[in-house]
Design an enzyme around this catalytic site. Structure first.
Site, PDB file in Angstrom:
ATOM      1  N   ASP A   1      61.135   7.762  42.101  1.00  0.00           N
ATOM      2  CA  ASP A   1      60.135   7.848  41.028  1.00  0.00           C
ATOM      3  C   ASP A   1      59.079   8.849  41.485  1.00  0.00           C
ATOM      4  O   ASP A   1      58.408   8.627  42.505  1.00  0.00           O
ATOM      5  CB  ASP A   1      59.515   6.454  40.804  1.00  0.00           C
ATOM      6  CG  ASP A   1      58.512   6.451  39.650  1.00  0.00           C
ATOM      7  OD1 ASP A   1      58.059   7.532  39.218  1.00  0.00           O
ATOM      8  OD2 ASP A   1      58.174   5.345  39.187  1.00  0.00           O
ATOM      9  N   LEU A   2      58.954   9.952  40.766  1.00  0.00           N
ATOM     10  CA  LEU A   2      58.013  10.987  41.184  1.00  0.00           C
ATOM     11  C   LEU A   2      56.577  10.517  40.986  1.00  0.00           C
ATOM     12  O   LEU A   2      56.296   9.719  40.084  1.00  0.00           O
ATOM     13  CB  LEU A   2      58.274  12.264  40.386  1.00  0.00           C
ATOM     14  CG  LEU A   2      59.661  12.857  40.647  1.00  0.00           C
ATOM     15  CD1 LEU A   2      60.019  13.883  39.590  1.00  0.00           C
ATOM     16  CD2 LEU A   2      59.751  13.456  42.044  1.00  0.00           C
TER      17      LEU A   2
ATOM     18  N   ASP B   1      61.183  11.022  35.108  1.00  0.00           N
ATOM     19  CA  ASP B   1      60.816  11.170  36.524  1.00  0.00           C
ATOM     20  C   ASP B   1      61.444  10.116  37.430  1.00  0.00           C
ATOM     21  O   ASP B   1      61.003   9.922  38.545  1.00  0.00           O
ATOM     22  CB  ASP B   1      59.281  11.192  36.681  1.00  0.00           C
ATOM     23  CG  ASP B   1      58.662   9.817  36.707  1.00  0.00           C
ATOM     24  OD1 ASP B   1      59.193   8.917  36.026  1.00  0.00           O
ATOM     25  OD2 ASP B   1      57.659   9.641  37.415  1.00  0.00           O
ATOM     26  N   GLU B   2      62.493   9.456  36.928  1.00  0.00           N
ATOM     27  CA  GLU B   2      63.171   8.471  37.763  1.00  0.00           C
ATOM     28  C   GLU B   2      64.664   8.769  37.822  1.00  0.00           C
ATOM     29  O   GLU B   2      65.256   9.181  36.829  1.00  0.00           O
ATOM     30  CB  GLU B   2      62.973   7.062  37.204  1.00  0.00           C
ATOM     31  CG  GLU B   2      61.531   6.596  37.242  1.00  0.00           C
ATOM     32  CD  GLU B   2      61.364   5.213  36.626  1.00  0.00           C
ATOM     33  OE1 GLU B   2      62.093   4.296  37.025  1.00  0.00           O
ATOM     34  OE2 GLU B   2      60.515   5.079  35.729  1.00  0.00           O
TER      35      GLU B   2
HETATM   36  P1  TTP Z   1      55.329   7.139  35.310  1.00  0.00           P
HETATM   37  O1  TTP Z   1      56.366   7.257  36.383  1.00  0.00           O
HETATM   38  O2  TTP Z   1      55.046   5.806  34.751  1.00  0.00           O
HETATM   39  O3  TTP Z   1      53.945   7.647  35.854  1.00  0.00           O
HETATM   40  P2  TTP Z   1      53.607   8.823  36.821  1.00  0.00           P
HETATM   41  O4  TTP Z   1      54.815   9.463  37.398  1.00  0.00           O
HETATM   42  O5  TTP Z   1      52.687   9.755  36.110  1.00  0.00           O
HETATM   43  O6  TTP Z   1      52.765   8.115  37.933  1.00  0.00           O
HETATM   44  P3  TTP Z   1      53.251   7.217  39.151  1.00  0.00           P
HETATM   45  O7  TTP Z   1      52.794   7.954  40.373  1.00  0.00           O
HETATM   46  O8  TTP Z   1      52.527   5.930  38.958  1.00  0.00           O
HETATM   47  O9  TTP Z   1      54.739   7.076  39.057  1.00  0.00           O
HETATM   48  O10 TTP Z   1      55.660   8.103  34.122  1.00  0.00           O
HETATM   49  C1  TTP Z   1      56.212   9.396  34.315  1.00  0.00           C
HETATM   50  C2  TTP Z   1      55.598  10.379  33.332  1.00  0.00           C
HETATM   51  O11 TTP Z   1      55.841   9.950  32.014  1.00  0.00           O
HETATM   52  C3  TTP Z   1      54.110  10.507  33.451  1.00  0.00           C
HETATM   53  O12 TTP Z   1      53.731  11.511  34.379  1.00  0.00           O
HETATM   54  C4  TTP Z   1      53.667  10.834  32.080  1.00  0.00           C
HETATM   55  C5  TTP Z   1      54.745  10.273  31.182  1.00  0.00           C
HETATM   56  N1  TTP Z   1      54.270   9.077  30.478  1.00  0.00           N
HETATM   57  C6  TTP Z   1      54.025   9.157  29.120  1.00  0.00           C
HETATM   58  O13 TTP Z   1      54.189  10.220  28.528  1.00  0.00           O
HETATM   59  N2  TTP Z   1      53.582   8.047  28.472  1.00  0.00           N
HETATM   60  C7  TTP Z   1      53.389   6.861  29.083  1.00  0.00           C
HETATM   61  O14 TTP Z   1      53.001   5.901  28.438  1.00  0.00           O
HETATM   62  C8  TTP Z   1      53.623   6.785  30.508  1.00  0.00           C
HETATM   63  C9  TTP Z   1      53.393   5.505  31.265  1.00  0.00           C
HETATM   64  C10 TTP Z   1      54.068   7.910  31.152  1.00  0.00           C
HETATM   65 MG    MG Z   2      56.357   8.378  38.343  1.00  0.00          MG
END
Ligand code: TTP
Ligand code: MG
Length: 469
Positions: free
Chosen positions: A50-51, A142-143
């Site tokens: 998970d990025l 991002d996963e």
């Molecule tokens: P996430 O993996 O939930 O968040 P993240 O990568 O930004 O942060 P973390 O370090 O906690 O993993 O989501 C991945 C991307 O998806 C995030 O950068 C932006 C997008 N996103 C949305 O567009 N809407 C949303 O409601 C969420 C939670 C994320």
């Molecule tokens: Mg992430």
């Protein structure tokens, strides 16, 4: 005139492109809930990546001046993510822009409605992982899951057991005690080294950091990966499965248990993971049927037999926008035209020809916001499909707008008042167009190089991601 396929009852789940919920596992149930038959190896090693603050990282790569300032990525009036500098100052994902600015007046905002760069980087990460191992499954933007079981078996054969250790954290285990456990869990210990190598590759080649979870199945790998953030990794040992499941604050935190399922469980009086673990199987079967009941029971116990299913090129391409209120046919037509223009551009770059078009709308509903999507679809005639994937895409937009409006009129009586909050256009049934197009339509060709001038908008308000963070 195009034939319209009726899909009156089709009510769609959220299809937002960058996130996908976990699919149902192909459990084989034999008579009772406890008989779960599996064909998967006893010791699987599954990685979940998970990025970190993904959209923010992409923006920081594009503009390094943003690296050390608190940065928020804005879609409409929501901060969809923010970098860790901003998080230290109290900004959180899905905060309103107003609240975020209150917490952190110096917050720098970048618009994140055009997903082009995020999509490109997302596919580059998957591609990089694929260059190490063929079993990679994308979960949203991002996963990724990677099944490294076979790689580990090969490494194990040439690794002296005495040299085993863990890289990174081991869930609920002090680092002084972790290495003593490595010889009892050689696959997971080696898995932690592979995870570290892959994270390093992602960092050195693409400049991105992220977290990884290492465990014996997808559910556990996903649950454990966010234990230490950002840019860290955690291994889950089998003896800690009860701990990690017990630490979840509710049933919705189990990846794979969506809003609807949680509501049905709640109606049965189940709120905590432990409630579900202890609930009589026969009662669960009565409510959900045996396969779903088995899956739920197993998930609550940390058991997940679902395979890592390699993600090929996407089966469909879609684009959507949401808004507070759209109530005239003219606005609808303009929005459809705008969405189709950008979608056709992406379709052209993909190289395949779509054979089905689907229009989805969401009607405003104060009471039932989870069930308010409706869609209609129809085949795309060959001559229009060819225009989509060729230079004459303007013609294709015109023809498809007219098709879309016919589909629209099947769902909405435009002579009466209506209130829409979302429109989604989707191409599916994508087929490669003969020998000259061979090689396109693969996952790698889906890495669109160069940015599209078109915008891709998503509104993600009111949405909660399935999973545990
Ligand atoms: P996430 O993996 O939930 O968040 P993240 O990568 O930004 O942060 P973390 O370090 O906690 O993993 O989501 C991945 C991307 O998806 C995030 O950068 C932006 C997008 N996103 C949305 O567009 N809407 C949303 O409601 C969420 C939670 C994320
Ligand atoms: Mg992430």
């Amino acid at each position: 005139m195009l034939a319209m396929e009726n899909s009156e009852d089709e009510v769609e789940a959220d299809e937002t492109e960058w996130k996908q919920d976990l699919k149902d596992s192909p459990f084989v149930v034999s008579g009772s809930l406890n008989l779960l038959k599996t064909t998967t190896p006893a010791h699987r090693v599954i990685l979940h990546f998970d990025l970190d603050c993904f959209y923010a990282q992409v923006e920081m790569l594009r503009n390094p001046a943003l690296r050390d300032v608190p940065l928020g990525i804005q879609q409409k009036y929501i901060i969809v993510t923010c970098n860790y500098v901003a998080r230290q100052q109290g900004v959180a994902k899905l905060m309103s822009v107003t609240d975020a600015k209150d917490k952190c007046p110096q917050l720098v905002l970048v618009k994140g409605e055009d997903l082009t760069h995020y999509r490109e980087m997302s596919y580059q990460v998957t591609d990089l992982l694929l260059s190490f191992c063929p079993l990679v499954e994308r979960l949203g933007f991002d996963e990724n899951y990677v099944d490294i079981t076979e790689m580990i078996a090969r490494r194990l054969a040439r690794t002296p057991q005495a040299n085993l250790s863990f890289k990174g954290h081991v869930y609920n285990t002090a680092s002084a005690d972790a290495d003593a456990k490595a010889s009892s869990h050689p696959e997971l210990a080696l898995g932690s080294h592979v995870a570290a190598e892959l994270r390093e590759a992602i960092h050195s080649r693409l400049g991105l950091t992220g977290c990884a979870g290492i465990a014996a199945n997808k559910l556990l790998a996903k649950l454990v990966s966010g234990t230490f953030k950002p840019n860290q990794q955690t291994t889950l040992l089998p003896e800690s499965v009860d701990d990690i499941m017990g630490a979840l604050s509710g049933l919705r935190k189990i990846p794979g248990v969506g809003h609807q399922t949680a509501k049905r469980l709640q109606a049965l009086g189940l709120v905590s993971v432990q409630d579900l673990q202890l609930f009589p199987p026969t009662d669960l079967v009565r409510e959900f049927g045996a396969p779903a009941a088995t899956r739920l029971k197993n998930l609550s116990l940390g058991v997940d037999d679902s395979p890592v299913t390699p993600t090929g090129a996407p089966q469909s391409l879609s684009d959507e926008d949401s808004f507070k209120k759209m109530s005239s046919a003219k606005e609808v037509m303009e929005k459809i035209e705008q969405l189709l223009s950008s979608l056709i551009e992406r379709m052209r770059k993909d190289g395949r020809q779509p054979h089905t078009f689907r229009l989805t709308i969401r009607k405003y509903s104060a009471t039932n916001k989870w069930h308010s999507r409706e869609s209609r679809q129809c085949p795309i005639p060959n001559h229009v499909g060819q225009k989509i994937s060729s230079a004459s895409s303007d013609d294709a937009v015109v023809q498809l707008v007219s098709v879309a409006m016919k589909l629209f009129s099947k769902m909405v009586d435009t002579h009466a008042a209506f209130h829409l909050t979302l429109i989604n256009v989707c191409f599916s049934n994508l087929q490669t167009r003969g020998p000259s197009a061979s090689g396109r339509g693969s996952i790698t060709s889906f890495f669109v190089h160069g940015s599209s001038p078109k915008t891709h908008r998503r509104l993600l308000i009111g949405w909660q991601r399935t999973g545990c963070r």
